[in-house]
Design a protein around this motif. Structure first.
Motif, PDB file in Angstrom:
ATOM      1  N   VAL A   1       2.116  60.999   9.626  1.00 36.78           N
ATOM      2  CA  VAL A   1       0.656  60.963   9.461  1.00 36.78           C
ATOM      3  C   VAL A   1       0.305  60.664   8.010  1.00 36.78           C
ATOM      4  O   VAL A   1      -0.553  59.817   7.720  1.00 36.78           O
ATOM      5  N   LEU A   2       0.967  61.349   7.084  1.00 35.96           N
ATOM      6  CA  LEU A   2       0.669  61.122   5.659  1.00 35.96           C
ATOM      7  C   LEU A   2       0.884  59.647   5.298  1.00 35.96           C
ATOM      8  O   LEU A   2       0.069  59.057   4.589  1.00 35.96           O
ATOM      9  N   SER A   3       1.961  59.080   5.807  1.00 34.09           N
ATOM     10  CA  SER A   3       2.301  57.696   5.437  1.00 34.09           C
ATOM     11  C   SER A   3       1.254  56.690   5.919  1.00 34.09           C
ATOM     12  O   SER A   3       1.132  55.601   5.378  1.00 34.09           O
ATOM     13  N   ARG A   4       0.531  57.074   6.960  1.00 30.76           N
ATOM     14  CA  ARG A   4      -0.516  56.177   7.480  1.00 30.76           C
ATOM     15  C   ARG A   4      -1.636  56.013   6.443  1.00 30.76           C
ATOM     16  O   ARG A   4      -2.235  54.974   6.313  1.00 30.76           O
ATOM     17  N   TYR A   5      -1.906  57.076   5.678  1.00 28.55           N
ATOM     18  CA  TYR A   5      -3.079  57.071   4.792  1.00 28.55           C
ATOM     19  C   TYR A   5      -2.760  57.153   3.307  1.00 28.55           C
ATOM     20  O   TYR A   5      -3.595  56.818   2.475  1.00 28.55           O
ATOM     21  N   PHE A   6      -1.572  57.660   2.967  1.00 27.69           N
ATOM     22  CA  PHE A   6      -1.274  57.969   1.556  1.00 27.69           C
ATOM     23  C   PHE A   6       0.082  57.406   1.127  1.00 27.69           C
ATOM     24  O   PHE A   6       0.985  57.246   1.949  1.00 27.69           O
ATOM     25  N   GLU A   7       0.199  57.141  -0.197  1.00 29.18           N
ATOM     26  CA  GLU A   7       1.512  57.026  -0.829  1.00 29.18           C
ATOM     27  C   GLU A   7       1.863  58.440  -1.251  1.00 29.18           C
ATOM     28  O   GLU A   7       0.995  59.132  -1.811  1.00 29.18           O
ATOM     29  N   TRP A   8       3.112  58.871  -1.022  1.00 20.88           N
ATOM     30  CA  TRP A   8       3.400  60.275  -1.362  1.00 20.88           C
ATOM     31  C   TRP A   8       4.786  60.458  -1.948  1.00 20.88           C
ATOM     32  O   TRP A   8       5.674  59.646  -1.758  1.00 20.88           O
ATOM     33  N   GLU A   9       4.913  61.569  -2.670  1.00 18.80           N
ATOM     34  CA  GLU A   9       6.222  62.011  -3.171  1.00 18.80           C
ATOM     35  C   GLU A   9       6.444  63.422  -2.665  1.00 18.80           C
ATOM     36  O   GLU A   9       5.489  64.183  -2.534  1.00 18.80           O
ATOM     37  N   ARG A  10       7.716  63.749  -2.441  1.00 18.33           N
ATOM     38  CA  ARG A  10       8.034  65.064  -1.852  1.00 18.33           C
ATOM     39  C   ARG A  10       8.996  65.822  -2.754  1.00 18.33           C
ATOM     40  O   ARG A  10       9.880  65.231  -3.349  1.00 18.33           O
ATOM     41  N   LYS A  11       8.776  67.122  -2.893  1.00 19.91           N
ATOM     42  CA  LYS A  11       9.828  67.940  -3.504  1.00 19.91           C
ATOM     43  C   LYS A  11      10.036  69.196  -2.680  1.00 19.91           C
ATOM     44  O   LYS A  11       9.086  69.706  -2.070  1.00 19.91           O
TER      45      LYS A  11
ATOM     46  N   LYS B   1      -1.404  60.099  -2.915  1.00 21.38           N
ATOM     47  CA  LYS B   1      -2.513  59.265  -3.418  1.00 21.38           C
ATOM     48  C   LYS B   1      -2.963  58.365  -2.271  1.00 21.38           C
ATOM     49  O   LYS B   1      -2.104  57.798  -1.574  1.00 21.38           O
ATOM     50  N   PRO B   2      -4.275  58.190  -2.082  1.00 21.13           N
ATOM     51  CA  PRO B   2      -4.723  57.313  -0.989  1.00 21.13           C
ATOM     52  C   PRO B   2      -4.148  55.912  -1.133  1.00 21.13           C
ATOM     53  O   PRO B   2      -4.065  55.405  -2.245  1.00 21.13           O
ATOM     54  N   LYS B   3      -3.779  55.332   0.006  1.00 23.16           N
ATOM     55  CA  LYS B   3      -3.314  53.936  -0.018  1.00 23.16           C
ATOM     56  C   LYS B   3      -4.477  53.029  -0.338  1.00 23.16           C
ATOM     57  O   LYS B   3      -5.603  53.288   0.131  1.00 23.16           O
ATOM     58  N   SER B   4      -4.261  51.977  -1.096  1.00 24.44           N
ATOM     59  CA  SER B   4      -5.414  51.102  -1.441  1.00 24.44           C
ATOM     60  C   SER B   4      -5.607  50.047  -0.354  1.00 24.44           C
ATOM     61  O   SER B   4      -4.776  49.833   0.483  1.00 24.44           O
TER      62      SER B   4
ATOM     63  N   LYS C   1      -8.866  63.059   7.214  1.00 26.38           N
ATOM     64  CA  LYS C   1      -9.720  61.874   7.004  1.00 26.38           C
ATOM     65  C   LYS C   1     -10.816  62.148   5.979  1.00 26.38           C
ATOM     66  O   LYS C   1     -11.146  61.283   5.166  1.00 26.38           O
ATOM     67  N   ALA C   2     -11.383  63.375   6.003  1.00 24.57           N
ATOM     68  CA  ALA C   2     -12.412  63.732   5.005  1.00 24.57           C
ATOM     69  C   ALA C   2     -11.784  63.742   3.606  1.00 24.57           C
ATOM     70  O   ALA C   2     -12.376  63.250   2.634  1.00 24.57           O
ATOM     71  N   THR C   3     -10.575  64.280   3.516  1.00 22.72           N
ATOM     72  CA  THR C   3      -9.838  64.300   2.234  1.00 22.72           C
ATOM     73  C   THR C   3      -9.614  62.878   1.735  1.00 22.72           C
ATOM     74  O   THR C   3      -9.857  62.555   0.563  1.00 22.72           O
ATOM     75  N   LEU C   4      -9.161  62.020   2.642  1.00 28.55           N
ATOM     76  CA  LEU C   4      -8.887  60.628   2.274  1.00 28.55           C
ATOM     77  C   LEU C   4     -10.143  59.929   1.750  1.00 28.55           C
ATOM     78  O   LEU C   4     -10.103  59.259   0.709  1.00 28.55           O
ATOM     79  N   GLN C   5     -11.260  60.104   2.459  1.00 32.29           N
ATOM     80  CA  GLN C   5     -12.507  59.431   2.048  1.00 32.29           C
ATOM     81  C   GLN C   5     -12.907  59.840   0.641  1.00 32.29           C
ATOM     82  O   GLN C   5     -13.244  59.009  -0.195  1.00 32.29           O
ATOM     83  N   ILE C   6     -12.848  61.146   0.381  1.00 28.43           N
ATOM     84  CA  ILE C   6     -13.261  61.646  -0.937  1.00 28.43           C
ATOM     85  C   ILE C   6     -12.316  61.145  -2.019  1.00 28.43           C
ATOM     86  O   ILE C   6     -12.746  60.653  -3.072  1.00 28.43           O
ATOM     87  N   LEU C   7     -11.026  61.248  -1.764  1.00 28.27           N
ATOM     88  CA  LEU C   7     -10.060  60.887  -2.821  1.00 28.27           C
ATOM     89  C   LEU C   7     -10.020  59.386  -3.078  1.00 28.27           C
ATOM     90  O   LEU C   7      -9.658  58.948  -4.174  1.00 28.27           O
ATOM     91  N   LYS C   8     -10.422  58.603  -2.077  1.00 27.85           N
ATOM     92  CA  LYS C   8     -10.544  57.150  -2.308  1.00 27.85           C
ATOM     93  C   LYS C   8     -11.641  56.897  -3.332  1.00 27.85           C
ATOM     94  O   LYS C   8     -11.506  56.074  -4.219  1.00 27.85           O
ATOM     95  N   GLN C   9     -12.750  57.637  -3.175  1.00 27.70           N
ATOM     96  CA  GLN C   9     -13.883  57.466  -4.106  1.00 27.70           C
ATOM     97  C   GLN C   9     -13.543  57.942  -5.505  1.00 27.70           C
ATOM     98  O   GLN C   9     -13.944  57.345  -6.496  1.00 27.70           O
ATOM     99  N   THR C  10     -12.820  59.058  -5.585  1.00 29.61           N
ATOM    100  CA  THR C  10     -12.575  59.660  -6.912  1.00 29.61           C
ATOM    101  C   THR C  10     -11.236  59.232  -7.506  1.00 29.61           C
ATOM    102  O   THR C  10     -10.911  59.644  -8.616  1.00 29.61           O
TER     103      THR C  10
END
Ligand SMILES: C[S@@+](CC[C@H](N)C(=O)[O-])C[C@H]1O[C@@H](n2cnc3c(N)ncnc32)[C@H](O)[C@@H]1O
Length: 184
Positions: A156-166, A181-184, A131-140
Protein backbone atom coordinates in the motif's frame (compact mmCIF):
# COMPACT_ATOMS: atom_id res chain seq x y z
CA UNK A 1 8.78 3.82 39.26
CA UNK A 2 8.24 0.11 38.53
CA UNK A 3 4.72 0.60 39.86
CA UNK A 4 4.03 3.38 37.29
CA UNK A 5 5.41 1.24 34.43
CA UNK A 6 3.27 -1.72 35.49
CA UNK A 7 0.19 0.53 35.65
CA UNK A 8 0.89 1.85 32.13
CA UNK A 9 1.35 -1.68 30.77
CA UNK A 10 -1.85 -2.88 32.40
CA UNK A 11 -3.72 0.03 30.81
CA UNK A 12 -2.39 -0.96 27.37
CA UNK A 13 -3.32 -4.61 27.92
CA UNK A 14 -6.78 -3.55 29.08
CA UNK A 15 -7.29 -1.28 26.05
CA UNK A 16 -6.13 -4.07 23.75
CA UNK A 17 -8.60 -6.51 25.30
CA UNK A 18 -11.43 -3.97 24.98
CA UNK A 19 -10.76 -3.03 21.35
CA UNK A 20 -7.95 -5.08 19.81
CA UNK A 21 -8.55 -3.85 16.25
CA UNK A 22 -8.25 -0.14 16.97
CA UNK A 23 -5.66 -0.45 19.72
CA UNK A 24 -3.34 -2.90 18.00
CA UNK A 25 -0.69 -3.48 20.68
CA UNK A 26 -0.10 -4.81 24.18
CA UNK A 27 2.82 -2.55 25.08
CA UNK A 28 3.62 1.15 24.72
CA UNK A 29 6.28 2.00 22.14
CA UNK A 30 9.78 1.69 23.59
CA UNK A 31 12.20 4.63 23.95
CA UNK A 32 14.26 3.09 21.10
CA UNK A 33 11.23 3.08 18.79
CA UNK A 34 10.22 6.64 19.76
CA UNK A 35 13.79 7.85 19.19
CA UNK A 36 13.98 6.19 15.78
CA UNK A 37 10.73 7.93 14.77
CA UNK A 38 11.72 11.37 16.07
CA UNK A 39 15.25 11.25 14.65
CA UNK A 40 13.87 10.76 11.15
CA UNK A 41 12.80 14.41 11.03
CA UNK A 42 14.73 17.52 10.07
CA UNK A 43 13.74 19.73 13.00
CA UNK A 44 15.59 22.79 11.70
CA UNK A 45 12.68 24.16 9.68
CA UNK A 46 10.66 27.17 10.84
CA UNK A 47 7.05 27.00 12.11
CA UNK A 48 6.56 23.28 11.55
CA UNK A 49 3.03 21.91 11.83
CA UNK A 50 3.23 18.35 13.12
CA UNK A 51 0.53 15.69 13.64
CA UNK A 52 0.66 12.48 15.66
CA UNK A 53 -2.03 9.92 14.83
CA UNK A 54 -2.98 7.50 17.62
CA UNK A 55 -1.21 9.18 20.53
CA UNK A 56 -2.37 6.66 23.18
CA UNK A 57 -0.96 7.66 26.58
CA UNK A 58 1.44 10.16 24.99
CA UNK A 59 4.58 8.03 25.00
CA UNK A 60 5.70 9.30 21.57
CA UNK A 61 4.10 12.72 22.16
CA UNK A 62 6.66 13.43 24.90
CA UNK A 63 9.55 12.51 22.60
CA UNK A 64 8.19 14.70 19.79
CA UNK A 65 7.76 17.67 22.13
CA UNK A 66 11.33 17.27 23.40
CA UNK A 67 12.68 17.33 19.84
CA UNK A 68 10.40 20.06 18.47
CA UNK A 69 11.56 23.69 18.19
CA UNK A 70 9.63 26.30 20.19
CA UNK A 71 7.84 27.70 17.13
CA UNK A 72 6.48 24.29 16.00
CA UNK A 73 2.96 23.04 16.80
CA UNK A 74 1.79 19.47 17.46
CA UNK A 75 -1.75 18.09 17.01
CA UNK A 76 -2.07 14.73 18.79
CA UNK A 77 -5.07 12.69 17.55
CA UNK A 78 -6.63 10.05 19.81
CA UNK A 79 -10.12 8.53 19.98
CA UNK A 80 -9.88 6.35 23.10
CA UNK A 81 -11.33 8.33 26.06
CA UNK A 82 -9.26 6.21 28.49
CA UNK A 83 -6.21 8.21 27.37
CA UNK A 84 -7.64 11.73 27.20
CA UNK A 85 -6.74 12.46 30.82
CA UNK A 86 -3.05 11.54 30.32
CA UNK A 87 -2.84 13.60 27.14
CA UNK A 88 -4.57 16.58 28.75
CA UNK A 89 -2.02 16.36 31.59
CA UNK A 90 0.84 17.18 29.20
CA UNK A 91 1.34 20.87 29.88
CA UNK A 92 2.93 22.30 26.77
CA UNK A 93 1.47 25.25 24.89
CA UNK A 94 2.72 23.82 21.56
CA UNK A 95 0.42 20.77 21.93
CA UNK A 96 -3.25 20.51 20.98
CA UNK A 97 -4.99 17.22 21.82
CA UNK A 98 -7.48 16.39 19.07
CA UNK A 99 -10.10 13.98 20.46
CA UNK A 100 -11.29 13.00 17.01
CA UNK A 101 -10.46 10.37 14.44
CA UNK A 102 -7.30 10.80 12.43
CA UNK A 103 -9.55 10.64 9.36
CA UNK A 104 -10.10 14.37 9.94
CA UNK A 105 -6.75 15.89 9.01
CA UNK A 106 -7.56 19.56 8.58
CA UNK A 107 -4.26 21.45 8.73
CA UNK A 108 -1.28 21.73 6.38
CA UNK A 109 0.92 19.39 8.41
CA UNK A 110 4.48 19.04 7.23
CA UNK A 111 5.28 16.07 9.45
CA UNK A 112 2.75 13.33 10.18
CA UNK A 113 3.69 10.61 12.68
CA UNK A 114 1.45 7.57 12.87
CA UNK A 115 1.19 4.93 15.61
CA UNK A 116 -2.05 3.57 14.11
CA UNK A 117 -2.54 -0.18 13.59
CA UNK A 118 -3.44 0.27 9.91
CA UNK A 119 -3.63 -3.47 9.24
CA UNK A 120 -6.19 -4.18 11.93
CA UNK A 121 -8.32 -1.04 11.52
CA UNK A 122 -11.25 -1.36 9.09
CA UNK A 123 -9.77 -1.08 5.59
CA UNK A 124 -12.06 1.86 4.72
CA UNK A 125 -10.75 3.89 7.66
CA UNK A 126 -7.09 3.02 7.03
CA UNK A 127 -7.37 4.04 3.38
CA UNK A 128 -9.18 7.25 4.27
CA UNK A 129 -6.39 8.23 6.67
CA UNK A 130 -3.62 7.28 4.24
CA UNK A 131 -5.23 9.23 1.40
CA UNK A 132 -5.84 12.29 3.63
CA UNK A 133 -2.18 12.09 4.74
CA UNK A 134 -1.03 11.85 1.13
CA UNK A 135 -3.09 14.87 0.01
CA UNK A 136 -1.74 17.07 2.79
CA UNK A 137 1.88 16.01 2.42
CA UNK A 138 1.75 16.54 -1.35
CA UNK A 139 0.79 20.16 -0.67
CA UNK A 140 3.39 20.72 2.04
CA UNK A 141 6.09 18.47 0.54
CA UNK A 142 6.14 16.84 3.91
CA UNK A 143 7.06 13.51 5.48
CA UNK A 144 5.01 10.61 6.85
CA UNK A 145 6.65 8.53 9.58
CA UNK A 146 4.93 5.40 10.83
CA UNK A 147 5.74 2.15 12.55
CA UNK A 148 4.43 -1.31 11.86
CA UNK A 149 5.14 -4.75 13.33
CA UNK A 150 5.20 -6.49 9.94
CA UNK A 151 6.12 -5.56 6.37
CA UNK A 152 2.57 -6.08 5.14
CA UNK A 153 1.87 -2.36 4.65
CA UNK A 154 4.64 -1.99 2.09
CA UNK A 155 2.46 -2.76 -0.92
CA UNK A 156 0.00 0.00 0.00
CA UNK A 157 2.77 2.44 0.92
CA UNK A 158 4.53 1.83 -2.39
CA UNK A 159 1.39 2.81 -4.29
CA UNK A 160 1.52 6.35 -2.87
CA UNK A 161 4.95 6.99 -1.34
CA UNK A 162 8.69 6.59 -1.78
CA UNK A 163 9.85 5.08 1.50
CA UNK A 164 12.79 3.92 3.56
CA UNK A 165 12.57 1.29 6.29
CA UNK A 166 14.54 0.64 9.43
CA UNK A 167 14.11 -2.17 11.93
CA UNK A 168 14.01 -1.35 15.64
CA UNK A 169 14.83 -4.51 17.59
CA UNK A 170 14.52 -2.91 21.01
CA UNK A 171 10.73 -2.87 21.06
CA UNK A 172 8.11 -5.48 21.88
CA UNK A 173 7.47 -6.72 19.31
CA UNK A 174 10.35 -5.45 17.11
CA UNK A 175 9.01 -2.80 14.78
CA UNK A 176 9.70 -1.33 11.36
CA UNK A 177 9.86 2.45 11.05
CA UNK A 178 8.92 3.79 7.61
CA UNK A 179 9.92 7.28 6.51
CA UNK A 180 7.76 8.16 3.50
CA UNK A 181 7.58 10.98 0.94
CA UNK A 182 4.62 11.31 -1.46
CA UNK A 183 5.35 10.08 -4.97
CA UNK A 184 5.42 12.96 -7.45
C1 LIG B 1 -0.73 1.06 18.89
S1 LIG B 1 -1.57 2.27 19.89
C2 LIG B 1 -0.26 3.48 19.97
C3 LIG B 1 -0.18 4.19 21.27
C4 LIG B 1 1.11 4.99 21.50
N1 LIG B 1 1.21 6.09 20.58
C5 LIG B 1 2.32 4.11 21.38
O1 LIG B 1 3.09 4.31 20.43
O2 LIG B 1 2.53 3.23 22.23
C6 LIG B 1 -2.68 2.94 18.66
C7 LIG B 1 -3.54 4.09 19.14
O3 LIG B 1 -4.30 4.58 18.03
C8 LIG B 1 -5.59 4.98 18.50
N2 LIG B 1 -6.50 5.03 17.35
C9 LIG B 1 -7.08 3.99 16.69
N3 LIG B 1 -7.84 4.45 15.67
C10 LIG B 1 -7.73 5.80 15.67
C11 LIG B 1 -8.27 6.84 14.85
N4 LIG B 1 -9.09 6.56 13.82
N5 LIG B 1 -7.96 8.12 15.14
C12 LIG B 1 -7.13 8.42 16.17
N6 LIG B 1 -6.57 7.47 16.99
C13 LIG B 1 -6.88 6.19 16.75
C14 LIG B 1 -5.91 3.90 19.53
O4 LIG B 1 -6.95 4.30 20.40
C15 LIG B 1 -4.55 3.73 20.22
O5 LIG B 1 -4.41 4.60 21.30
Amino acid sequence: MAHIHLKKHLKYINSFIQSPRSFGTLMPSSPALCNAMVKSVNWNERSLLVAELGAGDGVLTHHILRAMPMDARLSAYEINPDFFHELDDIKDSRLVVRKISAEILDQPYRIIFSCLPFLSLPLRISMKIIKATLQILKQTQGTFILFQYTQRMEKVLSRYFEWERKLVIKNFPPAYVYVCKPKS
